[in-house]
Design a protein around this motif. Structure first.
Motif, PDB file in Angstrom:
ATOM      1  N   GLY A  80       0.811  -1.218   0.000  1.00 36.71           N
ATOM      2  CA  GLY A  80       0.000   0.000   0.000  1.00 36.71           C
ATOM      3  C   GLY A  80       0.835   1.255   0.000  1.00 36.71           C
ATOM      4  O   GLY A  80       2.052   1.223  -0.195  1.00 36.71           O
ATOM      5  N   ASP A  81       0.164   2.386   0.218  1.00 32.48           N
ATOM      6  CA  ASP A  81       0.833   3.665   0.347  1.00 32.48           C
ATOM      7  C   ASP A  81      -0.045   4.590   1.178  1.00 32.48           C
ATOM      8  O   ASP A  81      -1.131   4.203   1.620  1.00 32.48           O
ATOM      9  CB  ASP A  81       1.170   4.274  -1.022  1.00 32.48           C
ATOM     10  N   ILE A  82       0.426   5.799   1.407  1.00 27.17           N
ATOM     11  CA  ILE A  82      -0.311   6.716   2.263  1.00 27.17           C
ATOM     12  C   ILE A  82      -1.687   7.043   1.676  1.00 27.17           C
ATOM     13  O   ILE A  82      -2.633   7.327   2.417  1.00 27.17           O
ATOM     14  CB  ILE A  82       0.514   8.003   2.516  1.00 27.17           C
ATOM     15  N   GLY A  83      -1.837   6.978   0.356  1.00 30.46           N
ATOM     16  CA  GLY A  83      -3.116   7.264  -0.265  1.00 30.46           C
ATOM     17  C   GLY A  83      -4.168   6.213   0.037  1.00 30.46           C
ATOM     18  O   GLY A  83      -5.274   6.532   0.502  1.00 30.46           O
ATOM     19  N   SER A  84      -3.861   4.957  -0.224  1.00 31.61           N
ATOM     20  CA  SER A  84      -4.823   3.887   0.066  1.00 31.61           C
ATOM     21  C   SER A  84      -5.079   3.781   1.563  1.00 31.61           C
ATOM     22  O   SER A  84      -6.218   3.546   1.997  1.00 31.61           O
ATOM     23  CB  SER A  84      -4.328   2.558  -0.493  1.00 31.61           C
ATOM     24  N   LEU A  85      -4.030   3.973   2.361  1.00 35.92           N
ATOM     25  CA  LEU A  85      -4.183   3.891   3.817  1.00 35.92           C
ATOM     26  C   LEU A  85      -5.132   4.965   4.336  1.00 35.92           C
ATOM     27  O   LEU A  85      -5.922   4.722   5.260  1.00 35.92           O
ATOM     28  CB  LEU A  85      -2.813   4.032   4.482  1.00 35.92           C
ATOM     29  N   VAL A 123      -2.474  10.045  -5.238  1.00 38.88           N
ATOM     30  CA  VAL A 123      -3.872  10.402  -5.509  1.00 38.88           C
ATOM     31  C   VAL A 123      -4.573   9.280  -6.277  1.00 38.88           C
ATOM     32  O   VAL A 123      -5.722   8.926  -5.989  1.00 38.88           O
ATOM     33  CB  VAL A 123      -3.940  11.735  -6.266  1.00 38.88           C
ATOM     34  N   LYS A 124      -3.892   8.703  -7.253  1.00 41.13           N
ATOM     35  CA  LYS A 124      -4.460   7.589  -8.020  1.00 41.13           C
ATOM     36  C   LYS A 124      -4.753   6.398  -7.115  1.00 41.13           C
ATOM     37  O   LYS A 124      -5.810   5.762  -7.223  1.00 41.13           O
ATOM     38  CB  LYS A 124      -3.496   7.185  -9.138  1.00 41.13           C
ATOM     39  N   SER A 125      -3.827   6.096  -6.201  1.00 44.24           N
ATOM     40  CA  SER A 125      -4.021   4.995  -5.269  1.00 44.24           C
ATOM     41  C   SER A 125      -5.202   5.268  -4.342  1.00 44.24           C
ATOM     42  O   SER A 125      -6.017   4.377  -4.052  1.00 44.24           O
ATOM     43  CB  SER A 125      -2.744   4.791  -4.449  1.00 44.24           C
ATOM     44  N   MET A 126      -5.314   6.509  -3.918  1.00 38.86           N
ATOM     45  CA  MET A 126      -6.412   6.902  -3.032  1.00 38.86           C
ATOM     46  C   MET A 126      -7.753   6.755  -3.751  1.00 38.86           C
ATOM     47  O   MET A 126      -8.732   6.261  -3.183  1.00 38.86           O
ATOM     48  CB  MET A 126      -6.185   8.341  -2.584  1.00 38.86           C
ATOM     49  N   ALA A 127      -7.798   7.183  -5.006  1.00 37.38           N
ATOM     50  CA  ALA A 127      -9.028   7.076  -5.789  1.00 37.38           C
ATOM     51  C   ALA A 127      -9.431   5.618  -5.981  1.00 37.38           C
ATOM     52  O   ALA A 127     -10.618   5.270  -5.876  1.00 37.38           O
ATOM     53  CB  ALA A 127      -8.850   7.762  -7.139  1.00 37.38           C
ATOM     54  N   ALA A 128      -8.463   4.757  -6.270  1.00 40.83           N
ATOM     55  CA  ALA A 128      -8.756   3.336  -6.467  1.00 40.83           C
ATOM     56  C   ALA A 128      -9.268   2.706  -5.177  1.00 40.83           C
ATOM     57  O   ALA A 128     -10.207   1.900  -5.195  1.00 40.83           O
ATOM     58  CB  ALA A 128      -7.511   2.610  -6.959  1.00 40.83           C
ATOM     59  N   ALA A 129      -8.661   3.079  -4.045  1.00 40.25           N
ATOM     60  CA  ALA A 129      -9.098   2.534  -2.763  1.00 40.25           C
ATOM     61  C   ALA A 129     -10.511   2.986  -2.431  1.00 40.25           C
ATOM     62  O   ALA A 129     -11.325   2.209  -1.921  1.00 40.25           O
ATOM     63  CB  ALA A 129      -8.128   2.961  -1.663  1.00 40.25           C
ATOM     64  N   ALA A 132     -12.973   1.013  -4.556  1.00 41.18           N
ATOM     65  CA  ALA A 132     -13.115  -0.357  -4.071  1.00 41.18           C
ATOM     66  C   ALA A 132     -13.933  -0.419  -2.788  1.00 41.18           C
ATOM     67  O   ALA A 132     -14.637  -1.402  -2.535  1.00 41.18           O
ATOM     68  CB  ALA A 132     -11.738  -0.976  -3.852  1.00 41.18           C
ATOM     69  N   ALA A 133     -13.846   0.627  -1.968  1.00 43.48           N
ATOM     70  CA  ALA A 133     -14.581   0.670  -0.700  1.00 43.48           C
ATOM     71  C   ALA A 133     -16.001   1.190  -0.883  1.00 43.48           C
ATOM     72  O   ALA A 133     -16.774   1.210   0.080  1.00 43.48           O
ATOM     73  CB  ALA A 133     -13.839   1.535   0.306  1.00 43.48           C
ATOM     74  N   GLY A 134     -16.345   1.637  -2.087  1.00 42.62           N
ATOM     75  CA  GLY A 134     -17.678   2.136  -2.348  1.00 42.62           C
ATOM     76  C   GLY A 134     -17.970   3.475  -1.717  1.00 42.62           C
ATOM     77  O   GLY A 134     -19.104   3.763  -1.335  1.00 42.62           O
ATOM     78  N   VAL A 135     -16.951   4.319  -1.625  1.00 45.02           N
ATOM     79  CA  VAL A 135     -17.108   5.616  -0.972  1.00 45.02           C
ATOM     80  C   VAL A 135     -16.616   6.702  -1.923  1.00 45.02           C
ATOM     81  O   VAL A 135     -15.683   6.488  -2.695  1.00 45.02           O
ATOM     82  CB  VAL A 135     -16.336   5.644   0.367  1.00 45.02           C
ATOM     83  N   ALA A 136     -17.254   7.881  -1.883  1.00 37.85           N
ATOM     84  CA  ALA A 136     -16.881   8.988  -2.756  1.00 37.85           C
ATOM     85  C   ALA A 136     -16.146  10.059  -1.952  1.00 37.85           C
ATOM     86  O   ALA A 136     -16.526  10.374  -0.823  1.00 37.85           O
ATOM     87  CB  ALA A 136     -18.119   9.596  -3.401  1.00 37.85           C
ATOM     88  N   LEU A 208       4.136  -8.040   3.945  1.00 41.34           N
ATOM     89  CA  LEU A 208       3.185  -7.181   3.255  1.00 41.34           C
ATOM     90  C   LEU A 208       2.191  -6.587   4.247  1.00 41.34           C
ATOM     91  O   LEU A 208       1.700  -7.291   5.143  1.00 41.34           O
ATOM     92  CB  LEU A 208       2.409  -7.961   2.191  1.00 41.34           C
ATOM     93  N   SER A 209       1.877  -5.318   4.069  1.00 43.50           N
ATOM     94  CA  SER A 209       0.827  -4.694   4.868  1.00 43.50           C
ATOM     95  C   SER A 209      -0.508  -5.373   4.588  1.00 43.50           C
ATOM     96  O   SER A 209      -0.768  -5.843   3.477  1.00 43.50           O
ATOM     97  CB  SER A 209       0.730  -3.206   4.545  1.00 43.50           C
ATOM     98  N   ASP A 210      -1.362  -5.390   5.609  1.00 44.08           N
ATOM     99  CA  ASP A 210      -2.702  -5.948   5.456  1.00 44.08           C
ATOM    100  C   ASP A 210      -3.747  -4.881   5.166  1.00 44.08           C
ATOM    101  O   ASP A 210      -4.945  -5.150   5.212  1.00 44.08           O
ATOM    102  CB  ASP A 210      -3.103  -6.730   6.707  1.00 44.08           C
ATOM    103  N   SER A 211      -3.325  -3.655   4.856  1.00 44.01           N
ATOM    104  CA  SER A 211      -4.251  -2.539   4.655  1.00 44.01           C
ATOM    105  C   SER A 211      -5.368  -2.911   3.679  1.00 44.01           C
ATOM    106  O   SER A 211      -5.117  -3.299   2.543  1.00 44.01           O
ATOM    107  CB  SER A 211      -3.469  -1.324   4.123  1.00 44.01           C
ATOM    108  N   ALA A 212      -6.615  -2.786   4.148  1.00 48.11           N
ATOM    109  CA  ALA A 212      -7.770  -3.185   3.343  1.00 48.11           C
ATOM    110  C   ALA A 212      -9.036  -2.610   3.961  1.00 48.11           C
ATOM    111  O   ALA A 212      -9.091  -2.364   5.167  1.00 48.11           O
ATOM    112  CB  ALA A 212      -7.875  -4.711   3.278  1.00 48.11           C
ATOM    113  N   PRO A 213     -10.084  -2.411   3.152  1.00 51.55           N
ATOM    114  CA  PRO A 213     -11.373  -1.949   3.690  1.00 51.55           C
ATOM    115  C   PRO A 213     -12.152  -3.127   4.272  1.00 51.55           C
ATOM    116  O   PRO A 213     -12.300  -4.165   3.625  1.00 51.55           O
ATOM    117  CB  PRO A 213     -12.070  -1.358   2.465  1.00 51.55           C
ATOM    118  N   LEU A 214     -12.691  -2.956   5.466  1.00 54.31           N
ATOM    119  CA  LEU A 214     -13.292  -4.072   6.190  1.00 54.31           C
ATOM    120  C   LEU A 214     -14.816  -4.076   6.175  1.00 54.31           C
ATOM    121  O   LEU A 214     -15.443  -4.895   6.849  1.00 54.31           O
ATOM    122  CB  LEU A 214     -12.802  -4.063   7.643  1.00 54.31           C
ATOM    123  N   GLY A 215     -15.437  -3.172   5.410  1.00 51.97           N
ATOM    124  CA  GLY A 215     -16.889  -3.092   5.418  1.00 51.97           C
ATOM    125  C   GLY A 215     -17.579  -4.382   5.024  1.00 51.97           C
ATOM    126  O   GLY A 215     -18.572  -4.786   5.652  1.00 51.97           O
TER     127      GLY A 215
END
Length: 350
Positions: A80-85, A123-129, A132-136, A208-215
């Protein structure tokens, strides 16, 4: 050949360009950065309103609000990176209350000299995350500080979500003696991946980091076990801090079984090398669930059936303890107190 012009000037130079003080000064350069980078990546109807606020009609249900600030170093890490996190951390805080994430705000503090190409990747990583999480991401802000007065980029996100079930209550004050304590997967993955990257340590296989959306994981658990007492994501301070928080809120104690804790061999080895307890290490894609003992097996099955919970484990139980201690039965049969982390062993981990 002449560069194609945009409403606020030529395209940003993402190969050689760097953040300048003018990018935060409110003029044409700032408008160019917002339009070509942030608005383009985060595009959605609410953001396109172009106002100083996002205006919307809230859906039925109770609203949940969370915020967090991200200062992790290094900015990019395995997994991951600071954007997805910055997306995962905040939507997970909402999910722990049973909320469906709806909207995020994003505030960026940029350091003069940050390569624009690196910012674009974040920013691209943040947008993709977010997608994927279903949030705007519906509104935001950008500030620039002088070179040497920041560390590249810091990000703040605030999240708004809705709890549609009027009877759902996942407060940390709900744990009761006899309840079961579960964790959704292996512990310490994020913190050790970041520390290994920071210190230049190599492991085989790589950490590897486990960073992921848990919804989605939370929804699956609540569908199977609506009686779930409480949820919490064990981020800074790890499992130890989380269970001590819950014990204090609920006025109970907890006992863990060391042999039941799911820890990858590489993470365990890295912790031994650095002199760190795995239970004190941050996670960014795991949850702790406390459920009635009679529903523990159903909860464990629901977690294991989800891709983010395949390595879930039943790790202990809640006790009637006025001292609110968290203890662990060791693999040797002894018992020791699992206390809050003393000092800062893992700085800038999120």
């Amino acid at each position: 050949m002449a560069a194609t012009m945009t409403p606020h000037g030529p395209p940003l130079d993402l190969t050689h360009g760097r953040v300048e003080m003018s990018h935060g000064a409110g003029g044409r350069a700032m408008a160019q950065l917002i339009d070509q980078l942030f608005a383009a990546a985060f595009a959605n109807p609410l953001l396109a309103q172009g106002n100083d606020q996002a205006v919307f009609t809230p859906p039925p249900g109770r609203l949940a609000l969370a915020t967090d600030t991200y200062v992790i170093r290094p900015r990019r890490f395995p997994g991951g990176d600071i954007g997805s996190l910055a997306v995962h951390g905040t939507v997970n805080d909402l999910a722990m209350g049973g909320a469906e994430p709806l909207y995020l705000t994003a505030g960026f503090v940029l350091e003069e000299g940050l390569p624009l190409g690196e910012l674009a990747a974040i920013v691209k990583s943040m947008a993709a995350a977010a997608s994927a999480a279903g949030v705007a991401i519906v509104t935001g802000d950008t500030k620039v500080v002088e070179h040497g007065h920041g560390d590249g980029v810091y990000i703040n996100t605030a999240g708004l979500g809705v709890i549609r079930d009027p009877g759902l209550d996942l407060s940390g004050a709900n744990a009761r003696p006899g309840d079961a304590v579960l964790v959704s997967g292996t512990l310490g993955d994020h913190g050790m991946a970041v520390m290994a990257e920071r210190e230049g340590l190599a492991f085989d296989p790589p950490l590897l980091s486990d960073s992921a959306p848990l919804g989605g994981l939370v929804a699956a658990l609540l569908a199977a076990v609506p009686e779930t007492r409480t949820l919490r994501d064990p981020t800074r301070g790890g499992l130890a801090a989380t269970l001590n928080e819950l014990a204090a809120q609920s006025g109970v104690g907890m006992v863990l079984e060391e042999a039941a804790l799911p820890i990858r061999p590489g993470v365990r080895g890295a912790c031994e090398l650095l002199g760190i307890e795995p239970v004190n290490v941050a996670n960014e894609g795991k949850l702790v669930a406390i459920v009635p003992a009679a529903r523990a097996e159903a909860a464990l099955a629901a977690l294991k059936a989800h891709p983010l919970g395949r390595e879930a484990a039943l790790i202990g139980h809640v006790t009637d303890d006025a001292a609110r201690r968290v203890e662990m039965v060791t693999t040797l049969g002894g018992r020791r107190v699992i206390d809050w982390l003393a000092g800062e062993q893992l700085p800038r981990i999120c």
